[in-house]
Design an enzyme around this catalytic site. Structure first.
Site, PDB file in Angstrom:
ATOM      1  N   HIS A 158     -52.729  17.122   4.528  1.00 59.32           N
ATOM      2  CA  HIS A 158     -52.362  15.717   4.713  1.00 59.32           C
ATOM      3  C   HIS A 158     -53.548  14.959   5.320  1.00 59.32           C
ATOM      4  O   HIS A 158     -53.938  13.885   4.845  1.00 59.32           O
ATOM      5  CB  HIS A 158     -51.160  15.587   5.662  1.00 59.32           C
ATOM      6  CG  HIS A 158     -49.836  15.936   5.054  1.00 59.32           C
ATOM      7  ND1 HIS A 158     -49.511  17.199   4.645  1.00 59.32           N
ATOM      8  CD2 HIS A 158     -48.736  15.167   4.799  1.00 59.32           C
ATOM      9  CE1 HIS A 158     -48.262  17.199   4.170  1.00 59.32           C
ATOM     10  NE2 HIS A 158     -47.774  15.973   4.249  1.00 59.32           N
ATOM     11  N   HIS A 162       1.650   2.923  -3.356  1.00 54.74           N
ATOM     12  CA  HIS A 162       0.640   3.610  -4.170  1.00 54.74           C
ATOM     13  C   HIS A 162       0.943   5.093  -4.329  1.00 54.74           C
ATOM     14  O   HIS A 162       0.824   5.658  -5.412  1.00 54.74           O
ATOM     15  CB  HIS A 162      -0.747   3.476  -3.533  1.00 54.74           C
ATOM     16  CG  HIS A 162      -1.511   2.292  -4.045  1.00 54.74           C
ATOM     17  ND1 HIS A 162      -1.871   2.154  -5.352  1.00 54.74           N
ATOM     18  CD2 HIS A 162      -1.977   1.192  -3.410  1.00 54.74           C
ATOM     19  CE1 HIS A 162      -2.538   1.011  -5.506  1.00 54.74           C
ATOM     20  NE2 HIS A 162      -2.607   0.408  -4.348  1.00 54.74           N
ATOM     21  N   GLN A 182       0.819  -1.206   0.000  1.00 54.05           N
ATOM     22  CA  GLN A 182       0.000   0.000   0.000  1.00 54.05           C
ATOM     23  C   GLN A 182       0.856   1.261   0.000  1.00 54.05           C
ATOM     24  O   GLN A 182       0.504   2.262  -0.619  1.00 54.05           O
ATOM     25  CB  GLN A 182      -0.995   0.007   1.165  1.00 54.05           C
ATOM     26  CG  GLN A 182      -2.032  -1.101   1.059  1.00 54.05           C
ATOM     27  CD  GLN A 182      -2.724  -1.137  -0.294  1.00 54.05           C
ATOM     28  OE1 GLN A 182      -3.414  -0.209  -0.678  1.00 54.05           O
ATOM     29  NE2 GLN A 182      -2.515  -2.217  -1.057  1.00 54.05           N
ATOM     30  N   GLU A 242      -9.080   1.091   5.728  1.00 53.09           N
ATOM     31  CA  GLU A 242      -9.576   0.611   4.438  1.00 53.09           C
ATOM     32  C   GLU A 242      -9.339  -0.908   4.307  1.00 53.09           C
ATOM     33  O   GLU A 242     -10.237  -1.659   4.007  1.00 53.09           O
ATOM     34  CB  GLU A 242      -8.827   1.364   3.327  1.00 53.09           C
ATOM     35  CG  GLU A 242      -9.264   0.996   1.922  1.00 53.09           C
ATOM     36  CD  GLU A 242      -8.363   1.634   0.864  1.00 53.09           C
ATOM     37  OE1 GLU A 242      -7.243   2.077   1.201  1.00 53.09           O
ATOM     38  OE2 GLU A 242      -8.779   1.680  -0.306  1.00 53.09           O
ATOM     39  N   HIS A 243      -8.091  -1.313   4.555  1.00 53.80           N
ATOM     40  CA  HIS A 243      -7.717  -2.733   4.485  1.00 53.80           C
ATOM     41  C   HIS A 243      -7.183  -3.184   5.833  1.00 53.80           C
ATOM     42  O   HIS A 243      -6.288  -2.550   6.381  1.00 53.80           O
ATOM     43  CB  HIS A 243      -6.594  -2.961   3.464  1.00 53.80           C
ATOM     44  CG  HIS A 243      -6.895  -2.474   2.090  1.00 53.80           C
ATOM     45  ND1 HIS A 243      -6.257  -1.376   1.536  1.00 53.80           N
ATOM     46  CD2 HIS A 243      -7.752  -2.926   1.146  1.00 53.80           C
ATOM     47  CE1 HIS A 243      -6.713  -1.192   0.306  1.00 53.80           C
ATOM     48  NE2 HIS A 243      -7.624  -2.102   0.046  1.00 53.80           N
ATOM     49  N   ASP A 297      -6.901  -6.814  -4.198  1.00 57.74           N
ATOM     50  CA  ASP A 297      -6.829  -5.733  -5.191  1.00 57.74           C
ATOM     51  C   ASP A 297      -7.129  -6.232  -6.595  1.00 57.74           C
ATOM     52  O   ASP A 297      -7.502  -5.449  -7.469  1.00 57.74           O
ATOM     53  CB  ASP A 297      -5.422  -5.101  -5.199  1.00 57.74           C
ATOM     54  CG  ASP A 297      -5.192  -4.203  -4.001  1.00 57.74           C
ATOM     55  OD1 ASP A 297      -6.180  -3.667  -3.458  1.00 57.74           O
ATOM     56  OD2 ASP A 297      -4.019  -4.045  -3.599  1.00 57.74           O
TER      57      ASP A 297
END
Lengths: 433, 433
Positions: free
Chosen positions: A420, A262, A259, A327-328, A361
């Protein structure tokens, strides 16, 4: 050196709070520039899109060449390496199979009062997929964004991908075809988002836009939200690995770097109950960095945002995981299922020593578009439901309306909403009551 | 007079396109003022919240009196009319029963390659419910916002409701209790949104904020999005009624007015295949307006935003409905199910002549928080899933990783992400390959 914390340390809570609060992303304020592009495309359509594409992508297009033809896609696919294409199709099949299990069921029943009630799901009519060009053109991302739309039954999936200086990764086109994309335009940036949202003579408008992009694309998506739906705005990648001392430090170091490579804003964090193992992982990270092609990016991420947290006991992990809401989450421990059961906030969990995050992934099947920046506390990864919408259904006859209508009349009057009340009471024959 | 269109008319398409494009809401730009309030509350917590509440609600609070006590709620409930309370509890029970059917199922399976795959749902940890004060304090809205959170299993549901000059509708507190709200604070505006998002000494932060509010509240929700989740920003109410000539015009007129009375920006539209019936409904609207207490608002909405569209045939309706994508769709026709089956875009559908939309506002069971401003093209009404998040799960052993890992390595390398490839390959014993 990455941050090093220990739960035994009296300063731990302060250090962990700082880690939680740290902003990793510099937000560029491009709103004004983007607003100009959106207004221009809205007013001038294809002409504006073509103008911006000439300026920023150095491409001379016409309305006729905006769209990438089937023959061009054929030619691109023919240029792809056969082994890579096979891997792409294996991934597409696995992603499709997993997402097919997310298809929702309609609800339909009649309750004890005779009221017919239900809910049904229909696909969004048209979806736009943004795909970045250049180095960040990832075929796996095309699969992950388009396949849930296809499985949802979206009849029209329009993809945009910029081709600066004419460069386009043929695998991106192969992935688009494998994922069932129905049309592809060689445009990008805010002008592509505007074309999808408002439509032009050549590009019909869509109902929802998804996919990652740079600051201009993110700002454009935010600004067209409302006119169309959008997905979440993805932040930099994150991995949190919980590992005991029985792991191979080189494996865990590779996972952290997967990661970190990235983006310099990415974040890799290790939680372990073994200080010596933590040292071994840190050393293994340095060893891997010596050979990795993206070592500069990965090292910058690891130095600036990486962290190693040494725990007294793995039982401390779930509470810290939930605060980080990663996230992971990789659980490289003896009993990963037991630990997973105690975690509430994570986009995706990877169970056991033989499940590196990167498998998710590409080929595991679940989506790799996942909530970042602690948003797993309240949101989920991309999925089939993101490309469908639910309509609820109510059906009364005179008898069931007589059963439940009086309470509606009472509540409407209590809220001072007499029209109503009237709309119910008039059917109960009590309008003049 | 409301807009009158006929599909036989050569100018129909242009007129309908204008209706579709019309903006009904004036957007106040309060972003700068709201940003100041948010920053102040973030920095100064309770002190800032109390200061703004003194200034705008003319209430002198202390950290001790921010929260409405159980005894105060008891006293408020005791003041409510017994019949209204009974109706409220009937509504709560029906809403709860419907939402219980939305609870999602976990997914767990092992595929042919031996990969364990799954997805599980967990409730959001803490939710904030914004409830407007003053005349727009609707107990039904409290039920509709809080009940899905409770059914989702959210352990902490914190409500904020401003009490300008000390005024608070006791039914709002009764609704909060019926819906399982766990704590209530007598604050509102951007300062209340900030307190929920960032937390103060007295108010713990939440993970998601939902509920309607004025322009300041909407801007505050947009600005804290990311720190917390938010629901959609609701626009003015809408009703689209498709009715044939066999209906009682007075009933249909009441239905149109039930949404028109909400707000001058609300919109009521009638589609019918019977021009004489259209005239009769228009006349019935005027007749009802003569007696309704909110006639001024309803008339303003009907004049400015109302529309009557006369169709050649009801078969023209679905395509027009889908373009309007109404919040509420009423099908007062002989075979409403057949017509409903041909519609794709609508927040909620009310089937048949005895199902006025208002029944869904209070007691039918489905949520009344629904997508407005054509967003039913891509979004759904509030529901249990909005208060849960899904975590996907992947588990490989050495054998299943060997089965699917090579494709991941191939794709990672094709994307130039060697650390991704390494983290898989190192476990396959192919790191040096």
């Amino acid at each position: 050196m990455p941050l090093r914390l220990s739960t035994r340390d009296p300063g731990f809570e302060a250090g962990f709070a700082t880690l939680l609060a740290a902003k990793r992303e510099v937000q560029e304020d491009v709103n004004a520039a983007v607003a100009t592009v959106l207004a221009d495309v809205r007013a001038h359509g294809d002409t504006a899109v073509i103008g911006y594409t000439r300026r920023w992508d150095r491409q001379d297009l016409t309305p006729e060449t905006l769209r990438i033809t089937a023959a061009e896609i054929d030619a691109a696919v023919a240029r792809c390496d056969a082994g890579t294409l096979a891997a792409l199709h294996e991934a597409a099949a696995r992603i499709e199979a997993f997402h097919r299990r997310q298809q929702p069921e309609a609800l339909s029943f009649t309750d004890a009062q005779g009221v017919r009630l239900g809910a049904r799901w229909t696909p969004v009519g048209a979806v736009g997929i943004y795909v970045p060009g250049g180095t960040a053109a990832y075929p796996s991302s095309v699969l992950m964004n388009a396949m849930p739309a296809r499985v949802a039954g979206v009849p029209r999936i329009a993809m945009v991908v910029p081709t600066p200086d004419g460069v386009l990764n043929p695998l991106v086109l192969a992935a688009a075809r494998a994922a069932g994309v129905t049309e592809i335009y060689r445009i990008g940036g805010a002008q592509a988002v505007a074309a999808l949202a408002y439509g032009t003579d050549t590009i019909a408008p869509v109902d929802k836009i998804v996919g990652p992009g740079n600051a201009y694309v993110a700002a454009a998506k935010r600004q067209v939200f409302g006119t169309v739906g959008i997905d979440m705005i993805a932040g930099p990648s994150e991995i949190l690995v919980v590992a005991d001392g029985a792991n191979d430090p080189a494996w865990i170091a590779a996972d952290l770097l997967s990661q970190a490579e990235h983006d310099e804003s990415s974040q890799a964090i290790l939680l372990t109950d073994d200080a010596a193992f933590a040292d071994a992982v840190a050393a293994a990270v340095e060893a891997h960095l010596a050979t990795l092609p993206r070592a500069r990016i990965a090292a910058a991420s690891w130095q600036a945002h990486g962290a190693i947290v040494v725990l007294r006991d793995l039982a401390e992990a779930p509470a810290l995981v939930d605060r980080l809401a990663p996230e992971h989450l990789e659980l490289a421990v003896a009993d990963p299922d037991a630990l997973a059961a105690r975690v509430r906030n994570a986009g995706a969990i990877f169970l056991g020593r033989h499940t590196p995050e990167a498998i998710g992934d590409y080929v595991a099947g679940p989506n790799h578009v996942l909530p970042t920046a602690r948003s797993a506390r309240f949101s989920s990864g991309l999925n089939v439901l993101d490309f469908m919408k639910r309509t609820t259904l109510v059906g009364c006859d005179a008898c069931s309306l007589a059963a439940i209508g009086p309470a509606a009349v009472t509540l409407a009057r209590a809220e001072g909403l007499e029209a109503h009340a009237l709309s119910v009471a008039i059917r109960l024959g009590r309008a003049a009551e």
